[in-house]
Design a protein around this motif. Sequence first.
Motif, PDB file in Angstrom:
ATOM      1  N   ILE A 187      -2.574 -12.496  14.120  1.00 25.60           N
ATOM      2  CA  ILE A 187      -3.334 -11.244  14.032  1.00 25.60           C
ATOM      3  C   ILE A 187      -4.700 -11.392  14.689  1.00 25.60           C
ATOM      4  CG2 ILE A 187      -4.573  -9.761  12.402  1.00 25.60           C
ATOM      5  CD1 ILE A 187      -2.163 -10.022  10.517  1.00 25.60           C
ATOM      6  N   GLN A 188      -5.366 -12.501  14.412  1.00 25.21           N
ATOM      7  CA  GLN A 188      -6.708 -12.715  14.959  1.00 25.21           C
ATOM      8  C   GLN A 188      -6.671 -13.013  16.458  1.00 25.21           C
ATOM      9  OE1 GLN A 188      -7.950 -15.868  12.309  1.00 25.21           O
ATOM     10  NE2 GLN A 188      -8.844 -14.449  10.819  1.00 25.21           N
ATOM     11  N   ARG A 189      -5.681 -13.819  16.874  1.00 25.91           N
ATOM     12  CA  ARG A 189      -5.579 -14.192  18.285  1.00 25.91           C
ATOM     13  C   ARG A 189      -5.338 -12.978  19.181  1.00 25.91           C
ATOM     14  NH1 ARG A 189      -1.305 -17.222  18.010  1.00 25.91           N
ATOM     15  NH2 ARG A 189      -2.497 -18.966  17.175  1.00 25.91           N
ATOM     16  N   HIS A 190      -4.586 -12.023  18.670  1.00 25.81           N
ATOM     17  CA  HIS A 190      -4.217 -10.864  19.487  1.00 25.81           C
ATOM     18  C   HIS A 190      -4.880  -9.562  19.014  1.00 25.81           C
ATOM     19  CE1 HIS A 190      -1.204 -13.251  21.621  1.00 25.81           C
ATOM     20  NE2 HIS A 190      -0.887 -13.767  20.451  1.00 25.81           N
ATOM     21  N   ASN A 191      -5.860  -9.695  18.119  1.00 24.91           N
ATOM     22  CA  ASN A 191      -6.624  -8.538  17.648  1.00 24.91           C
ATOM     23  C   ASN A 191      -5.718  -7.411  17.160  1.00 24.91           C
ATOM     24  OD1 ASN A 191      -9.200  -9.701  18.415  1.00 24.91           O
ATOM     25  ND2 ASN A 191      -8.651  -9.231  20.541  1.00 24.91           N
ATOM     26  N   LEU A 192      -4.789  -7.748  16.275  1.00 27.67           N
ATOM     27  CA  LEU A 192      -3.794  -6.778  15.840  1.00 27.67           C
ATOM     28  C   LEU A 192      -4.293  -5.863  14.719  1.00 27.67           C
ATOM     29  CD1 LEU A 192      -0.554  -8.992  15.828  1.00 27.67           C
ATOM     30  CD2 LEU A 192      -1.540  -7.637  17.701  1.00 27.67           C
ATOM     31  N   VAL A 193      -5.106  -6.410  13.823  1.00 27.71           N
ATOM     32  CA  VAL A 193      -5.551  -5.657  12.649  1.00 27.71           C
ATOM     33  C   VAL A 193      -7.028  -5.924  12.412  1.00 27.71           C
ATOM     34  CG1 VAL A 193      -5.261  -5.319  10.157  1.00 27.71           C
ATOM     35  CG2 VAL A 193      -3.259  -5.799  11.574  1.00 27.71           C
ATOM     36  N   LYS A 194      -7.736  -4.878  12.016  1.00 31.96           N
ATOM     37  CA  LYS A 194      -9.152  -5.041  11.669  1.00 31.96           C
ATOM     38  C   LYS A 194      -9.380  -4.563  10.243  1.00 31.96           C
ATOM     39  CE  LYS A 194     -10.170  -0.648  13.971  1.00 31.96           C
ATOM     40  NZ  LYS A 194     -10.916  -0.001  15.074  1.00 31.96           N
ATOM     41  N   LEU A 195     -10.559  -4.801   9.725  1.00 30.75           N
ATOM     42  CA  LEU A 195     -10.901  -4.422   8.352  1.00 30.75           C
ATOM     43  C   LEU A 195     -10.720  -2.924   8.134  1.00 30.75           C
ATOM     44  CD1 LEU A 195     -14.192  -6.497   7.840  1.00 30.75           C
ATOM     45  CD2 LEU A 195     -11.916  -7.033   6.940  1.00 30.75           C
ATOM     46  N   HIS A 196     -10.258  -2.558   6.958  1.00 30.96           N
ATOM     47  CA  HIS A 196     -10.127  -1.168   6.516  1.00 30.96           C
ATOM     48  C   HIS A 196      -9.052  -0.381   7.281  1.00 30.96           C
ATOM     49  CE1 HIS A 196     -13.940  -2.458   4.905  1.00 30.96           C
ATOM     50  NE2 HIS A 196     -14.558  -2.342   6.072  1.00 30.96           N
ATOM     51  N   GLN A 197      -8.205  -1.067   8.013  1.00 28.84           N
ATOM     52  CA  GLN A 197      -7.207  -0.377   8.836  1.00 28.84           C
ATOM     53  C   GLN A 197      -6.090   0.246   7.988  1.00 28.84           C
ATOM     54  OE1 GLN A 197      -6.539  -2.407  12.475  1.00 28.84           O
ATOM     55  NE2 GLN A 197      -6.435  -0.350  13.311  1.00 28.84           N
ATOM     56  N   HIS A 198      -5.468   1.276   8.538  1.00 31.03           N
ATOM     57  CA  HIS A 198      -4.330   1.939   7.905  1.00 31.03           C
ATOM     58  C   HIS A 198      -3.055   1.422   8.571  1.00 31.03           C
ATOM     59  CE1 HIS A 198      -6.761   5.006   5.728  1.00 31.03           C
ATOM     60  NE2 HIS A 198      -7.633   4.681   6.675  1.00 31.03           N
ATOM     61  N   ILE A 199      -2.155   0.832   7.784  1.00 32.75           N
ATOM     62  CA  ILE A 199      -0.968   0.165   8.313  1.00 32.75           C
ATOM     63  C   ILE A 199       0.299   0.922   7.912  1.00 32.75           C
ATOM     64  CG2 ILE A 199       0.246  -2.025   8.536  1.00 32.75           C
ATOM     65  CD1 ILE A 199      -2.670  -2.326   9.236  1.00 32.75           C
ATOM     66  N   VAL A 200       0.964   1.522   8.882  1.00 34.31           N
ATOM     67  CA  VAL A 200       2.299   2.092   8.652  1.00 34.31           C
ATOM     68  C   VAL A 200       3.277   0.935   8.842  1.00 34.31           C
ATOM     69  CG1 VAL A 200       4.015   3.764   9.446  1.00 34.31           C
ATOM     70  CG2 VAL A 200       1.577   4.346   9.519  1.00 34.31           C
ATOM     71  N   LEU A 201       3.971   0.548   7.781  1.00 36.55           N
ATOM     72  CA  LEU A 201       4.756  -0.691   7.797  1.00 36.55           C
ATOM     73  C   LEU A 201       6.249  -0.414   7.635  1.00 36.55           C
ATOM     74  CD1 LEU A 201       3.678  -4.003   6.170  1.00 36.55           C
ATOM     75  CD2 LEU A 201       6.013  -3.199   5.814  1.00 36.55           C
ATOM     76  N   GLY A 202       7.030  -0.797   8.644  1.00 34.31           N
ATOM     77  CA  GLY A 202       8.477  -0.630   8.572  1.00 34.31           C
ATOM     78  C   GLY A 202       9.071  -1.569   7.536  1.00 34.31           C
ATOM     79  N   LEU A 203       9.786  -1.016   6.553  1.00 34.63           N
ATOM     80  CA  LEU A 203      10.323  -1.828   5.460  1.00 34.63           C
ATOM     81  C   LEU A 203      11.804  -1.514   5.263  1.00 34.63           C
ATOM     82  CD1 LEU A 203       9.775  -3.874   3.218  1.00 34.63           C
ATOM     83  CD2 LEU A 203       8.997  -1.999   1.763  1.00 34.63           C
ATOM     84  N   SER A 204      12.647  -2.283   5.922  1.00 37.97           N
ATOM     85  CA  SER A 204      14.091  -2.073   5.817  1.00 37.97           C
ATOM     86  C   SER A 204      14.657  -2.685   4.534  1.00 37.97           C
ATOM     87  CB  SER A 204      14.799  -2.700   7.023  1.00 37.97           C
ATOM     88  OG  SER A 204      14.685  -4.115   6.982  1.00 37.97           O
ATOM     89  N   GLY A 205      13.969  -3.710   4.037  1.00 39.75           N
ATOM     90  CA  GLY A 205      14.475  -4.467   2.895  1.00 39.75           C
ATOM     91  C   GLY A 205      15.081  -5.789   3.312  1.00 39.75           C
ATOM     92  N   GLY A 206      15.201  -6.012   4.634  1.00 37.60           N
ATOM     93  CA  GLY A 206      15.710  -7.276   5.145  1.00 37.60           C
ATOM     94  C   GLY A 206      14.650  -8.369   5.086  1.00 37.60           C
ATOM     95  N   PRO A 207      15.021  -9.607   5.416  1.00 41.56           N
ATOM     96  CA  PRO A 207      14.086 -10.740   5.311  1.00 41.56           C
ATOM     97  C   PRO A 207      12.786 -10.551   6.087  1.00 41.56           C
ATOM     98  CG  PRO A 207      16.325 -11.522   5.645  1.00 41.56           C
ATOM     99  CD  PRO A 207      16.375 -10.040   5.836  1.00 41.56           C
ATOM    100  N   ASP A 208      12.875 -10.085   7.341  1.00 38.19           N
ATOM    101  CA  ASP A 208      11.675  -9.950   8.161  1.00 38.19           C
ATOM    102  C   ASP A 208      10.678  -8.965   7.561  1.00 38.19           C
ATOM    103  OD1 ASP A 208      12.981 -11.655   9.908  1.00 38.19           O
ATOM    104  OD2 ASP A 208      13.701 -10.050  11.193  1.00 38.19           O
ATOM    105  N   SER A 209      11.168  -7.774   7.219  1.00 37.09           N
ATOM    106  CA  SER A 209      10.258  -6.754   6.697  1.00 37.09           C
ATOM    107  C   SER A 209       9.756  -7.107   5.303  1.00 37.09           C
ATOM    108  CB  SER A 209      10.936  -5.380   6.699  1.00 37.09           C
ATOM    109  OG  SER A 209      11.998  -5.319   5.766  1.00 37.09           O
ATOM    110  N   MET A 210      10.591  -7.789   4.508  1.00 33.98           N
ATOM    111  CA  MET A 210      10.153  -8.211   3.177  1.00 33.98           C
ATOM    112  C   MET A 210       9.029  -9.241   3.287  1.00 33.98           C
ATOM    113  SD  MET A 210      11.840  -6.774   0.593  1.00 33.98           S
ATOM    114  CE  MET A 210      12.136  -7.917  -0.756  1.00 33.98           C
ATOM    115  N   CYS A 211       9.170 -10.158   4.222  1.00 26.49           N
ATOM    116  CA  CYS A 211       8.132 -11.156   4.473  1.00 26.49           C
ATOM    117  C   CYS A 211       6.852 -10.468   4.942  1.00 26.49           C
ATOM    118  CB  CYS A 211       8.631 -12.155   5.521  1.00 26.49           C
ATOM    119  SG  CYS A 211       7.380 -13.312   6.110  1.00 26.49           S
ATOM    120  N   LEU A 212       6.992  -9.542   5.877  1.00 26.24           N
ATOM    121  CA  LEU A 212       5.840  -8.818   6.414  1.00 26.24           C
ATOM    122  C   LEU A 212       5.118  -8.054   5.307  1.00 26.24           C
ATOM    123  CD1 LEU A 212       4.389  -8.037   9.095  1.00 26.24           C
ATOM    124  CD2 LEU A 212       5.877  -6.023   9.171  1.00 26.24           C
ATOM    125  N   PHE A 213       5.874  -7.359   4.487  1.00 24.91           N
ATOM    126  CA  PHE A 213       5.296  -6.564   3.401  1.00 24.91           C
ATOM    127  C   PHE A 213       4.578  -7.466   2.391  1.00 24.91           C
ATOM    128  CE2 PHE A 213       6.120  -4.071  -0.677  1.00 24.91           C
ATOM    129  CZ  PHE A 213       5.112  -3.144  -0.438  1.00 24.91           C
TER     130      PHE A 213
END
Length: 271
Positions: free
Chosen positions: A10-36
């Motif tokens: 996230i820091q290396r590629h400037n993906l997220v900053k403080l106070h940001q609003h994150i729309v997060l895809g959550l399928s329920g599979g391993p990847d999205s569960m880990c991300l969430f």
Amino acid sequence: MMKKQILETIQRHNLVKLHQHIVLGLSGGPDSMCLFHVFLELAKEMDLHLYPVHVNHKFRPGAAEEDQAYVEQLCETAGFSCRTFVIDCVKLAEEEHLTPEEAGRKARYCAFAEVADQLVKRGISRSEIVIAVGHNADDQAETILFRLLRGAGTDGLSGMRYSRFDETGNRIIRPLLDVKREEIMAYCKVQNLLPRMDSTNEEEKYTRNKIRLSLIPHLEQEYNPAVKDTMIRMGKAAACDSDFLWQQAQDVYEKLVKKSSETHVLLDGRS
């Protein structure tokens, strides 16, 4: 360890900053569960606002509804409202002459974009919103190999970018792109996340599945045990070349526009 690795990406590629609003895809599979799960922790530290989104593609009657109920309950337990979209992707594929994979992808990104648009209507600047999806390093290797087989150029061989913008200006980020699938599975086990498993991922009727289940294991056994790492390394090299070429083209374009503008001013002065 997982949180640290994702935070570094996230820091290396400037993906997220403080106070940001994150729309997060959550399928329920391993990847999205880990991300969430990781973003639940980051939300406390970075004052992030999370908006989990689940898409029921209706590909697997019964199981799809169970996945939906599971994710909705998961979000409720975590204190979040899950935004659920039920889209008949079989019908969508038929109407728009798409493959099932293409229809599913279109449905997901349309759903994410709709939630982002709802936030904008609430007065949140689009620049303060990002859409987070759970593509991992193995997905990246499979994507690059898939494109290689189709004869892609430099842009295609770059693979999926850590960050990109869609047609309406929404920024889509991939915080897990440096994390391997086996690491995600191990994390889910340690954290007792109990992800849902999509049975269609084991069906070789889909090209991407054939690459993951048959082609890559064959290449690893017969040609290069580290073929996935090789694909990823090639993708990063191609991305550097692509960025350089685009920057050169942009520089030339700006010089031509400036020269054209100066010429028009001169002509106007003579008239």
